[in-house]
Write a protein that holds these residues in place. Sequence first.
Motif, PDB file in Angstrom:
ATOM      1  N   ASN A  88      11.870  61.933  14.478  1.00 28.78           N
ATOM      2  CA  ASN A  88      10.951  62.491  13.491  1.00 28.78           C
ATOM      3  C   ASN A  88      10.019  61.433  12.938  1.00 28.78           C
ATOM      4  N   GLN A 144       7.041  60.539  14.953  1.00 29.10           N
ATOM      5  CA  GLN A 144       5.957  61.513  14.994  1.00 29.10           C
ATOM      6  C   GLN A 144       5.012  61.414  13.808  1.00 29.10           C
ATOM      7  N   CYS A 145       5.385  60.617  12.788  1.00 27.82           N
ATOM      8  CA  CYS A 145       4.576  60.589  11.576  1.00 27.82           C
ATOM      9  C   CYS A 145       3.180  60.083  11.876  1.00 27.82           C
ATOM     10  N   THR A 163       0.944  59.275   9.164  1.00 25.42           N
ATOM     11  CA  THR A 163       0.598  58.286   8.146  1.00 25.42           C
ATOM     12  C   THR A 163       1.866  57.802   7.474  1.00 25.42           C
ATOM     13  N   GLU A 170       2.444  58.153   4.433  1.00 21.94           N
ATOM     14  CA  GLU A 170       2.863  59.204   3.506  1.00 21.94           C
ATOM     15  C   GLU A 170       3.844  60.152   4.190  1.00 21.94           C
ATOM     16  N   ASP A 171       3.541  60.451   5.462  1.00 21.48           N
ATOM     17  CA  ASP A 171       4.462  61.285   6.228  1.00 21.48           C
ATOM     18  C   ASP A 171       5.817  60.610   6.327  1.00 21.48           C
ATOM     19  N   LEU A 205       7.667  60.923   3.212  1.00 24.08           N
ATOM     20  CA  LEU A 205       8.157  62.289   3.028  1.00 24.08           C
ATOM     21  C   LEU A 205       9.411  62.520   3.867  1.00 24.08           C
ATOM     22  N   GLN A 250      12.505  60.606   2.710  1.00 24.73           N
ATOM     23  CA  GLN A 250      13.119  61.196   1.520  1.00 24.73           C
ATOM     24  C   GLN A 250      14.220  62.171   1.876  1.00 24.73           C
ATOM     25  N   SER A 290       9.307  69.519  11.318  1.00 21.70           N
ATOM     26  CA  SER A 290       9.759  68.624  10.263  1.00 21.70           C
ATOM     27  C   SER A 290       8.833  68.779   9.062  1.00 21.70           C
ATOM     28  N   PHE A 292       6.786  67.154   7.299  1.00 20.60           N
ATOM     29  CA  PHE A 292       5.382  66.774   7.157  1.00 20.60           C
ATOM     30  C   PHE A 292       4.468  67.485   8.135  1.00 20.60           C
ATOM     31  N   ARG A 344       2.668  67.135  -1.557  1.00 24.64           N
ATOM     32  CA  ARG A 344       2.531  65.714  -1.825  1.00 24.64           C
ATOM     33  C   ARG A 344       1.774  65.470  -3.133  1.00 24.64           C
TER      34      ARG A 344
END
Lengths: 349, 1074
Positions: free
Chosen positions: A32, A35-36, A38, A40-41, A44, A47, B220, B222, B231
């Motif tokens: 997972n 795959q982000c 940014t 910020e992803d 997230l 978390q 997922s 995001f 956000r």
Amino acid sequence: MSEFFFNIDHGYLEALVRGFKGGILTQADYANLVQCETLEDLKLHIQSTDYGNFLANEPGAITVGVIDERLKEKLVTEFVHIRNNALEPLATFLDYITYSYMIDNIILLITGTLHQRPISELISKCHPLGSFEQMEAIHIASTPAELYNAVLVDTPLANYFVDCINEQDLDEMNVELIRNTLYKAYLEDFYGFCKQLGGTTAEVMCEILSFEADRRSIIITINSFDTELSKDDREKLYPRCGKLYPEGLAGLARADDYDQVKQVCEYYSDYKALFDGSGNAAGEKTLEDKFFEHEQVKLNVQAYLHQFHFGVFYAFIKLKEQEMRNIIWIAECISQRHRTKIDNYIPIL
Amino acid sequence: MVSPSCSPSVHWDIPAEDVHIDDIPFDDRFGFGTRLSSVSPRNSFFRAVFRIGGQIERDREERSDESPLMPFDNSPHLSLRSNNSQGYQYFYSNRVYPHRSLSYVVRKASSAISSISRSFTALSPSRHNDSGIETARGYSDELNLSEMFTSPQPPSHPPPMEAPSVSGLHSPPDSGCISFRSEPVSRYQLIMCKDLAYECIGEMGVEGVVQIDDVNRDLSLFQRHFVREVRRCDDLERSLRYMERQIYEATPPIQLIPIDAVHIEVPKASEINQLETKIKELETRIRSSIESEERILKTLMSMVEQKHVILKVEQYLSEQHMDSQAIQSIEEGERDDGPLTGITGTFSFDQSITSHTLSLLESEEMEMSGMESSNVPLWFSTGVIPVDKKMPFERCLWRACRRTAFVRITEIEEDFVDPLTNVTTRKCVFIVFYRGDSLKKIVNNVCEGYGASQSECPKTSRGRQHYLKQLEPAIEDMTLVVRRTREDRHGTLASCAEFVHEWMKSVHMQKGIYHALNKCALDTNGFLSAECWIPTQSIQKVRGAIDRCGSYGGHLPKPVLNEIESKAIPPTYNVTNKYTKVFQDIVDAYGVANYREVNPAPYIIISFPFLFALMFGDSAHAFLLLSASIALIAMEKNIQKKRIRDEIFTTFFNGRYIMLLMGIFSLYTGFIYNDVFGKAGNVFGSNWRDPYNSTQYAKWARFLMKHKRMPVATLDPAEAYRDGGDGPYQFGLDPVWNVADNRLSFINSMKMKVAVIFGITQMTFGVILSYKNFKFFGSRIEILTSFIPQVVFLSSIFLYLCGQIIVKWILFSVEPGHVLGYEYPGSNCAPSLLIGLINMFMMKSRREGYTNDNGTTVPNCYLSTWYPGQSTVEMGLLLTALLCIPVMLLGKPLSILMKRNKKREPIPEEIALSDTQSTNGHEEEEENFVDIFVHSGIHTIEFVLGCISHTASYLRLWALSLAHAQLSEVLWHMLLMNGLNSVSLHSSPSPSPSSLLISGLVAFLSFFIFGVLTVAILVVMEGLSAFLHALRLHWVEFQSKFYSGGGVIFQPFSLHQCIENGQHLSDVMDDGGD
């Protein structure tokens, strides 16, 4: 016998550390994270793992530096809690774990001072697990003898440093020598300590530490080719607690190129396998990666298969460190938009 | 409109035609609303004017010249603001009050204003002092006022705006109190236009009856559609938490208005934009204020440090009786090359210097003076270092300078507060004497390394004095600046304290809505579809909510709700109210019921407290328990308002209603057992009397003289029991048993039998409930092979036993006579049921009747059969029970097998497919069959063995009750009676004061310990243990008969829950404080 009484003193902490280990990111988590798009992803997603809200109160945009800092902070909080609750001999064992970070910090500070960097900047780069109070005064020393006399004599590293005192001046080469000598002394000492603890701890830790020692020997040998380091000096740097000792180390001491190193290691089944699959070509993992994978992941995860021993604490710190490296790697790849190499992390579970 | 007067007065001015219904956003809730406004002059006297309606325009005007940082529009709280421009302060509110509560508002406002005027007279001197700080003052006034308004009101007049909080526990707003079966729930698909989805989901959240299933499980977090909004909410929450923390830590403390979790309305989707600007602005303002304060504080701190350095150096140098030459040489150190070696020798060090430093220094100095030329100047550096680094610093300097530097350290008495972390540290001043440039470098490096701040110190005494004179006013200036910055920030914080939680509520709700939206699937046409479970009984509400948000949309297509077929198992939804919730929780803690399974909770409401009471039978302890629960219930609303998060307290508080029932039931059983603190009360007069005459007493007296022990008197019921025609003792146990020697064997027998009877009754009831389940799910085969044999099994052994117990109670007494056709010689021949039961199982042959043919009583006559044909009957019952076992074991698997065979028969004849396929299918079925067989085997064994072990398990009812009674008796006799008796021994006819004091003390102490132990052990711990055992009896013994508990709980999306789940600093802080 010791396992009968293990839980009286160390049961809580072992349970705790096993719990912490349960929070280590899994392959699915990495899948997972990769795959982000940014940071910020990334935040997230992280978390939703065991890290929880460790980034929730960060104002402004997140940087890799902030993530690194918070990750370290979390590890240190956990470690300090364990250390504060530890009884002997676990307390000493945990102290031993911090010594390697102290060595790294010392070397970092000396190198930084050599390059005229301000001490405050260097301090911030030090690993918090290995900080000690004399650390910040390191830059007053200009020779190893001074370093020893003025700074390190009070620290637990003083014993390890005795061998380096004769060096003349602190230059790049000598710093490397100091680092390796320190590590050698440290590993041998730690090895001896674990051996003396006996039981499962010795069984698990000696395995890990002897691999670490051999890894260092091999890497030192490979890196020393085409440098001014003489073979005699090189031999002095080999930690003598691994499986390579004594014949293998003697062989390494004579080695002149990579193939000879490989030849020496052919005799050891564990290392043979590591050499076989490694290479510098694309798609192949480097020898160092192989070593890391073997040591960090295999050996340390295996430590959890045994019960009633201290190896789990060592393994936890090492696994967590590897995990932090992975997260930082992924975060760097994301922030630099350099996604081709994002899969080069070393999954743990 | 402002006229000063000496006392608060209220003027009414109600032009009815002035009411602006259109301007009031709350009108559909309250009918029409009223605005409250009061305008007060700046002096200590106040005058209030209340107006209804017509105020809005003026409010807007006044708002226009407000600072733009205070945007308070549309906030439903009483808001108070200040406007300093004309020397008046305006306090007004755009809160809308229900019309009927106006009188209350007036009363409240006038009382508030009178207290304001009082507090202002008290405040005025301080306000005039700091008149220079304009912003701070305005805010601080406001703070005080808002505190006035939020001060607690007399309970007789609950504030109208808080009235809805009566709905305490926030059970789902459905009607009904408890479900015998979980409510029918069906699957719906909600299709909404994307632009309307937010409102639609929000309205669902207000209703709180819709469980939205996550259809994006493989995505997922995001990758979902509304991740950006989530956000943003996260970021806002972070900012709000930051502000909350600042407010929380502010001194003087600022009252935070607690979050209002009662009024729930969907925040507008656009609200987030306004909030974002507002909050960001406030946050940057607070942050920059803090940053500048930190900067100033840092400077201030270094200045204070410098001051201390100079003071200490001055003091030090003047105290050491140095010869003037030495002083001079120090002062002129930099350029002088005079003889310096002597100086160190002349210092007379005080004791704080470690002796080795002294000696070493001296010797080194001597050495150096011998070796080096003495023309190296002596310098010193000064600075400040934290106390905890003192020792290593000293040591390091000593080593690094090769023992040639002399360090002197003294502590500063003042505490330093680090501006960044707010940690208080102590610091000390150090002064280092050394010689030479290289050493200076080393000293500098060490100082830098140890985080010691070096400060310049003039070399001469005069220079120092001069420097000090410059420093002090600068420090004062700085302090003033810091104070102003703080006051300014305090004002800002105080003004946003009222709204922080309001904003937080809105952000929590928005975040919840977006999280719910993230569970919906988005199709390409801009429509969102949510799959959700909705209880059938709430469907009207949901449709209403959809209609409501359809009306918001205007021309947008209305959301559509379609029922869809689904193979998924619906969630279990049990209706509860605040009273039945705790019982439902007890059941759910074991396992959530399967969908539409019989819910044991309604039955547990009575059986649980009853079984508890059987174990806790002591009316005094029950009274304590009852009063505690009544107190909790009486203070229910206050406690809920306080939102106490303490885990232990919450546990008890949530269980207040079950405690109430347990108390009432225990009170009853306590009277039945006739136990009050382990003693019996003789209310109606015992039915037993003393049958002995004086000769008997004389005989006993002689016995006592001779044997020195009390004789035993047996009360023969034939003589001593006085059956005056009014039956036995009127209520409960005859008090005579309390003094009897064989009290325990009597009570034990009674309680044991009661326990068995109630236990078997409850188990039978459980089996009957299983019939309800089978019938509801239409499983005839289960009724035939499971329910019927179970009932037969249970009744042929255990119900028979219960019957025996009751018959024995009724028929067998102390008097001889004819009982059931046999000659009954007396109580020694009353049949033993326990051995009878064992004999029944062993099928042992027994003698019939109690007497021989010749009329004499047989030995062990209590083992005989006691009604004609008993052996045959028991043999029959036993065989029936045994026959039930194979039915239970094989019935269900065989019937399934038969069904399958019937289905399979045609297959092999008609189609002979490839062998592998058919064998595969066969194997699968075989496996299933084995599974079924094993399951039914397990169930059978569990039930058969369970009947026996569970019956034995119910004996805990007796055992705990016995333990409780014995423990309370021990406490009474060993502690209280001993303590009080010692008092009476001490008291002679004319007690001396000291003996009175001692005996009083002993009585006090013994009662104190008795009281503490009674509450702690007998009520709390025994209560908990009885609770635990009652819990076990229900979970294991009762529910195992019918309850499978493998369901999934219904979790509706509710905005209220979003608020409750939100992280709040005050909660965290409270937890930390514990």
